[in-house]
Design a protein around this motif. Structure first.
Motif, short mmCIF file in Angstrom:
data_model
loop_
_atom_site.label_atom_id
_atom_site.label_comp_id
_atom_site.label_asym_id
_atom_site.label_seq_id
_atom_site.Cartn_x
_atom_site.Cartn_y
_atom_site.Cartn_z
N HIS A 1 0.85 -1.20 0.00
CA HIS A 1 0.00 0.00 0.00
C HIS A 1 0.88 1.25 0.00
O HIS A 1 0.81 2.08 0.91
CB HIS A 1 -0.91 -0.01 1.23
N ARG A 2 1.69 1.40 -1.03
CA ARG A 2 2.64 2.52 -1.07
C ARG A 2 1.94 3.87 -1.04
O ARG A 2 2.47 4.84 -0.50
CB ARG A 2 3.50 2.41 -2.34
N ASP A 3 0.76 3.94 -1.60
CA ASP A 3 0.05 5.22 -1.68
C ASP A 3 -0.97 5.40 -0.56
O ASP A 3 -1.74 6.37 -0.58
CB ASP A 3 -0.66 5.33 -3.04
N ASN A 4 -0.96 4.49 0.39
CA ASN A 4 -1.89 4.57 1.53
C ASN A 4 -1.08 4.50 2.82
O ASN A 4 -1.02 3.44 3.46
CB ASN A 4 -2.91 3.44 1.47
N PRO A 5 -0.47 5.60 3.22
CA PRO A 5 0.45 5.56 4.38
C PRO A 5 -0.22 5.13 5.68
O PRO A 5 0.46 4.64 6.58
CB PRO A 5 0.97 7.00 4.47
N GLU A 6 -1.55 5.29 5.78
CA GLU A 6 -2.23 4.85 6.99
C GLU A 6 -2.17 3.34 7.16
O GLU A 6 -2.46 2.81 8.25
CB GLU A 6 -3.68 5.34 6.99
N LYS A 7 -1.75 2.62 6.09
CA LYS A 7 -1.63 1.17 6.15
C LYS A 7 -0.18 0.70 6.27
O LYS A 7 0.09 -0.49 6.23
CB LYS A 7 -2.29 0.54 4.92
N HIS A 8 0.73 1.65 6.38
CA HIS A 8 2.14 1.30 6.56
C HIS A 8 2.42 0.94 8.02
O HIS A 8 1.71 1.39 8.92
CB HIS A 8 3.05 2.46 6.15
#
Length: 817
Positions: free
Chosen positions: A353-360
């Motif tokens: 999820h590179r474009d969804n930092p809330e999932k990092h």
């Protein structure tokens, strides 16, 4: 035959051997940067010199280990009775088992096609029985576990005289466990070599302008960081692309790394245990370039057991330690790693999820912080485990509220926390480490906050903080760091009865006047009150502090009395620093009562009865290793009993600097382990004392009256001497260190303003030269074999017209200005 002739013949033989070996194969003609590694590896192999040698080639993935092993194999394989190259052992052993590999080894060396191994144990026996009398060359490529070596090359006695076994691996532990003779760490390519390799795989095309090609090629080389794999992959990809596609590819690499490269590097990561993977990701995302000491606090608090874990990461070439200076200058070690290895870590932490930092799992980039805050209040960030928050443009709106919703946080490093309380709903149950440095709040939180797993609370340089929080809801807190909190006035009473606190640092809390009563702190080991310049009294101790080993009161200028409770309740104290406690009038205990004390610093004390301390020859603790008496105004220094230090057989560091005696009143020869002696700024000192043979460092800088008539040559451990330009007879010291019985790596320093004469191997002399002064240096007979020369430095700013002439007469070098 004389020794020089013998050495010359050996050199000729080596050169002929190198030429013959290079003619035996053309494999290295098309390889770049391999000539020196090949020569070094051949030297380690010692082919033809008998015995059995195992050599390990160790380095990160894609560094060229297999290429180097293949090249040396092709060059020397004809010199053995039998040879075998077993490749991809890591992959093949997991897929097919060891029996297949043992069959290949036996078949290739014995030249029998139908060798059959039914069991691994039988295969080991067959290898030993068939090869123990044969001179063989074996390459075991890509080994990642000690068991693989045990099955294929169990020990040296499996093979005949003259055999050579080469092992390539990413894991140094494999080689150490198998006790190989030499571990050869493969180097990455220099910039020129890297550019040559890349251009070989992506030669300039007619449709690409030369200047553009050169500029973009250098960008690729910089990105690859000398890793051959990356240069080959990127070169092969760009070889048929136009200039716009080159630019596009380079821009993409900054956001999306090349999978072929990361896939190869990720093999080392995949071989880690779960906790080691988490440790690596934290270092890659947060701690590269930071000091190891600071990072270890956070990593340990998170339960990663970093001492053993970092060793594993280093052995697998994922992490290195670097210092910006010589080790002996005690420059802090910093975490480092290859740029592509760090990029691989970032890629893993971001997941799919590179474009969804809330999932990092980890957040460290400013743009990700901004993205998460833009989604408030609908954002769900339960995946985030650790934060490193710092933005150059200031913090976005709602950031404290957003952080409060992250329930699975275990670590927060937040620089310049805004001037507001932590949110009421900020109670992440998993939080282990909370670092809010340079914050501008006056109070951290109101009332009691429940953080059941918090171990580290660091509020360093929170210059507006007035009082510390209630620690009652932090049952596992071990370290509280409040360094440079210059407005701090109040320490919450809960601190004095916290049962888990181990380390408490209040260095330079310059407004703190009172410390709460210590009623029950059974685990406290370190109490730092240095620089608390307004602290009126030492904390009142009401219970045993058996675990307390370190107290620092340095620069605590208002304390007048040290109570007897210190020695009563702190019986296991190891280190006590009272330096610059200039108002201290009374010490209500005897230092000798601390039976375990090793370090005692009394610099610049002004006790009214200081002289009386030294009347008793037993006033010092018997097991001291470090004693500082810098600028101690003892009225009758010469009358100190000569046996005052006769019991200090463990003393290694002694600081007597900035004192007024003309002769050192202590018999230093009674200190058999003394390594460091500081007598700098003793301006009345007229002669050096007799020093014990153990001395390693002598600092006598700015001893204006000192005359050195003779300096023994028996100090074989001496590596650093510092003398001021006022010292007369410095040449005698210089003369002694050039004798044959001294150890290597000396650093000699004679500070005489502006001219430095330095030996390239770390031998440094600085001497002020007056007009036409001659400096004569007598060298030992073998100086030409031990020393590489002299480096002469001087400041053109201070001495604009300097002429330096070196004349040699027999064994004498004259340095003339």
């Amino acid at each position: 035959m004389c020794r020089h002739e013998s050495n010359g013949i050996e050199e000729i033989v080596d050169d002929v051997s190198d030429n013959l070996l290079s003619l035996s194969s053309n494999v290295d003609e098309d390889l770049i940067g391999i000539k020196i590694p090949l020569k070094e590896l051949r030297s380690h192999l010692e082919v033809g010199k008998g015995g059995v040698r195992m050599i390990g080639i160790w380095g990160m993935g894609g560094a060229g280990k297999t290429t180097l092993a293949s090249s040396i194999y092709d060059q020397i394989s004809g010199m053995f009775d039998g040879c075998c190259f077993v490749d991809n052992i890591r992959e093949k052993s997991s897929k097919y088992g060891f029996e297949i590999l043992q069959e290949k080894l036996l078949s290739d060396i014995l030249k029998q096609k139908d060798m059959k191994v039914e069991r691994v144990a039988k295969g080991k026996q067959m290898i030993k029985s068939n090869l123990c009398n044969r001179n063989v060359l074996i390459v075991l490529d890509d080994v990642d576990h000690p068991d693989q070596l045990k099955m294929l090359a169990g020990s040296h006695d499996w093979f005949g005289e003259g055999s050579r076994i080469i092992v390539t691996t990413r894991d140094e532990h494999v080689l150490n466990a198998h006790k190989v003779n030499v571990i050869y760490k493969i180097r990455l390519l220099h910039d020129d070599e890297a550019l040559e390799l890349f251009c070989k795989h992506a030669p300039q095309q007619d449709y690409i302008p030369k200047e553009e090609y050169e500029m973009l090629s250098k960008e690729v080389v910089s990105y690859a960081g000398g890793l051959p794999l990356a240069l080959k992959v990127l070169g092969s990809f760009l070889c048929d692309k136009d200039i716009n596609q080159w630019r596009s590819a380079l821009a993409r690499l900054k956001d999306i790394p090349e999978e072929d490269i990361l896939g190869k590097l990720k093999i080392s990561y995949d071989g880690l245990k779960p906790m080691e993977k988490e440790l690596f990701l934290d270092i890659a995302c947060f701690h590269r370039g930071g000091t190891m000491e600071e990072a270890m606090v956070s990593l340990d608090a998170c339960g990663f057991h970093p001492i053993i874990g970092i060793k594993v990461l280093m052995q697998k070439s994922l992490v290195t330690l670097s210092r910006n200076g010589p080790l002996r200058l005690r420059i802090p070690a910093m975490f480092d790693m290859h740029d592509l290895v760090q990029e691989m870590g970032h890629y893993i932490a971001q997941g799919e999820h590179r474009d969804n930092p809330e999932k990092h799992s980890r957040i460290w980039r400013e743009k990700d912080i901004l993205s998460i805050c833009s989604m408030y209040p609908t954002m769900n960030s339960d995946k985030i485990e650790a934060l490193d928050l710092y933005t150059k443009m200031g913090y976005p709106p709602h950031l404290p509220q957003v952080v409060a919703t992250m329930k699975n946080l275990r670590s927060i490093y937040w620089r310049s926390y805004p001037p507001q309380l932590l949110q009421a709903n900020f109670q992440p149950a998993m939080l282990c480490c909370l670092i809010l440095q340079y914050s501008s709040q006056e109070q951290l939180w109101k009332g009691r906050k429940h953080l059941p797993n918090l171990k580290v609370l660091d509020l360093t340089s929170s210059s507006f903080l007035i009082k510390t929080p209630d620690l009652g809801g932090l049952p596992r807190l071990e370290r509280m760091i409040l360094r440079h909190c210059s407005c701090l006035k109040e320490i919450h009473p809960s601190t004095g009865y916290h049962e888990s606190l181990v380390f408490l640092d209040l260095h330079k809390c310059s407004n703190l006047e009172m410390f709460p009563q210590i009623t029950h702190m059974p685990k406290l080991m370190t109490l730092i009150l240095s620089g608390c310049s307004r602290l009126l009294k030492f904390p009142d101790i009401q219970n045993n502090l058996d675990s307390l080993v370190d107290i620092s009161l340095r620069d605590s200028r208002m304390i007048e009395v040290l109570p007897s409770s210190i020695v009563q309740y702190c019986t296991n104290l190891i280190s006590l620093d009272l330096s610059n406690c200039v108002n201290l009038k009374s010490i209500e205990f005897d230092f000798c009562d601390f039976k375990k004390m090793e370090k005692l610093h009394l610099s610049n004390l002004r006790l009214q009865k200081m002289d009386q301390l030294f009347v008793n020859s037993n006033f010092l603790p018997p097991f001291l290793t470090s004693l500082s008496l810098r600028s101690v105004p003892i009225l009758y220094w010469p009358d100190i009993p000569s046996d005052i230090i006769c019991e200090l057989s463990n003393l290694q560091v002694l600081d007597l600097s900035k004192n007024r005696f003309s002769r050192i009143p202590l018999n230093l020869m009674q200190l058999p382990r003394l390594k460091f002696l500081d007598i700098s700024l003793c301006k009345n000192l007229v002669e050096l004392p007799d020093l014990p043979p153990s001395i390693a460092v002598l600092d006598a800088n700015r001893c204006d009256s000192l005359v050195i008539k003779d300096f023994p040559t028996t100090y074989k451990w001496l590596w650093k001497v510092t003398l001021g330009y006022q010292v007369r007879g410095g040449e005698n010291v210089l003369q002694s260190v050039f004798q044959e019985n001294t150890i290597e790596d000396h650093f000699m320093s004679f500070h005489r303003d502006s001219i430095d004469i330095s030996r390239a191997l770390g031998f440094d002399i600085s001497t002020r030269s007056f007009a036409y002064e001659t400096f004569t240096l007598q060298l030992p007979r073998n100086w030409f074999s031990d020393y590489s020369g002299f480096l002469i430095l001087f400041s053109l700013m201070e001495i604009p017209d300097v002429i330096i002439t070196i004349k040699q007469e027999m064994q004498i070098i004259n340095l003339v200005r």
